[in-house]
Design an enzyme around this catalytic site. Structure first.
Site, mmCIF file in Angstrom:
data_model
loop_
_atom_site.group_PDB
_atom_site.id
_atom_site.type_symbol
_atom_site.label_atom_id
_atom_site.label_comp_id
_atom_site.label_asym_id
_atom_site.label_seq_id
_atom_site.Cartn_x
_atom_site.Cartn_y
_atom_site.Cartn_z
ATOM 1 N N SER A 24 46.505 67.404 -18.002
ATOM 2 C CA SER A 24 47.539 67.722 -17.494
ATOM 3 C C SER A 24 47.362 68.706 -16.394
ATOM 4 C CB SER A 24 48.724 68.287 -18.445
ATOM 5 O OG SER A 24 50.192 68.813 -17.795
ATOM 6 N N TYR A 48 51.270 73.360 -25.600
ATOM 7 C CA TYR A 48 51.006 72.193 -25.030
ATOM 8 C C TYR A 48 50.012 72.415 -23.845
ATOM 9 C CZ TYR A 48 51.672 68.061 -21.764
ATOM 10 O OH TYR A 48 51.475 67.105 -20.906
#
Length: 289
Positions: free
Chosen positions: A181, A194
């Site tokens: 990401s 995350y």
């Protein structure tokens, strides 16, 4: 959406879901997953495992890989209806997918996945580690031990377990593509755990590429920015969903079929001189120096 209206709110009107990892069947409008171009046999004769293959980026990868000639195994947690829709889309491309439900955070499940794929197709050529979960919290002290464990168990332990199960069956020329990401590079104030897992995936990709290069197995990653997937309404409130992606140079979120092409490129021989690298479909945000 009016003709030519590509603002974030026009693309993703306010909405919210109350479960992770989210359901594509409940989204409006639906994410775009259909490939934009005809297939060219880039994965002809190959077999691919795609975790999180029921929806979002995983669905787009499954359909695109099938169009390019691959047999695909779709791994999903509990989104049965989404998985059925993806399977139908794969069948429309002339392939009959293998659907396997379970938690990639469990090592025995990952071992069973690979065993079933070998039993069904006789080989394994591509592993796409893509399944993910995220839970925003304003303060680091609000992240419970359970949340921290679950986020790491899915987002990084699952990548390890699937890779450990797959590697003994991968031959020279095989590929592994990990979904990381943009948060691995610039962080996220409300997605601390995350972001940490996504940074770990970048490091894992680089280290694993060095570990497997002598076996002729390439390992790369894709670091999406804001992509319109079920994870978004399942993570953020309706107001944030409505503005999702508006702060990027392209002023909109990306679609899953704009990301799956990166996975395809890294999975096929067109990227034969790339290993340990990361592609960045993120709407124009410059990251990583």
């Amino acid at each position: 959406m009016s003709q030519g209206d590509t603002t974030a709110e026009a693309i993703n009107p306010p909405q919210q879901q109350d479960q992770q990892p989210g359901l594509e069947t409940q989204m409006h409008p639906k994410p775009e997953f259909t490939p934009k171009f005809p297939g060219n046999g880039r994965l002809e004769g190959k077999v691919a495992i795609i975790t999180g293959g029921d929806s979002g980026i995983g669905r787009a990868c499954a359909v695109l890989f099938a169009r390019e000639g691959a047999e695909v195994a779709l791994i999903y947690l509990n989104e049965t209806e989404d998985a059925k829709i993806t399977a139908e889309a794969v069948r429309a491309e002339g392939k009959d997918p293998l659907l396997i439900r379970g938690d990639i955070g469990e090592q025995t499940f990952c071992d069973n996945v690979v065993g079933k794929v070998i039993e069904e197709f006789g080989r394994l050529d591509v592993l796409v580690n893509n399944a993910v979960e995220q839970h925003p919290q304003d303060e680091i002290t609000d992240i419970s031990p359970h949340q921290l464990q679950r986020t790491f168990q899915t987002n990084i332990y699952g990548y390890f377990y699937m890779t450990q199960a797959a590697v003994p069956f991968l031959r020279a020329g095989a590929t592994i593509v990990n979904t990381t990401s943009v948060t691995a590079y610039r962080g996220s104030a409300t997605l601390l755990d995350y972001s940490a897992t996504k940074g770990a995936i970048v490091a894992f990709t680089r280290a694993l590429s060095a570990n497997l290069v002598d076996k002729g197995i390439r390992v790369n990653a894709v670091a999406p920015g804001p992509i319109w997937t079920p994870l978004i309404p399942a993570t953020f409130d309706a107001e944030k969903v409505a503005s999702f992606g508006a702060d990027k140079p392209m002023k909109r979120p990306g679609q899953p079929n704009e990301v799956a092409t990166c996975h395809l490129f890294l999975a096929c021989d067109e990227s034969s001189y790339l290993t340990g690298q990361v592609l960045h479909p993120n709407g124009g945000e410059i990251v990583g120096g």
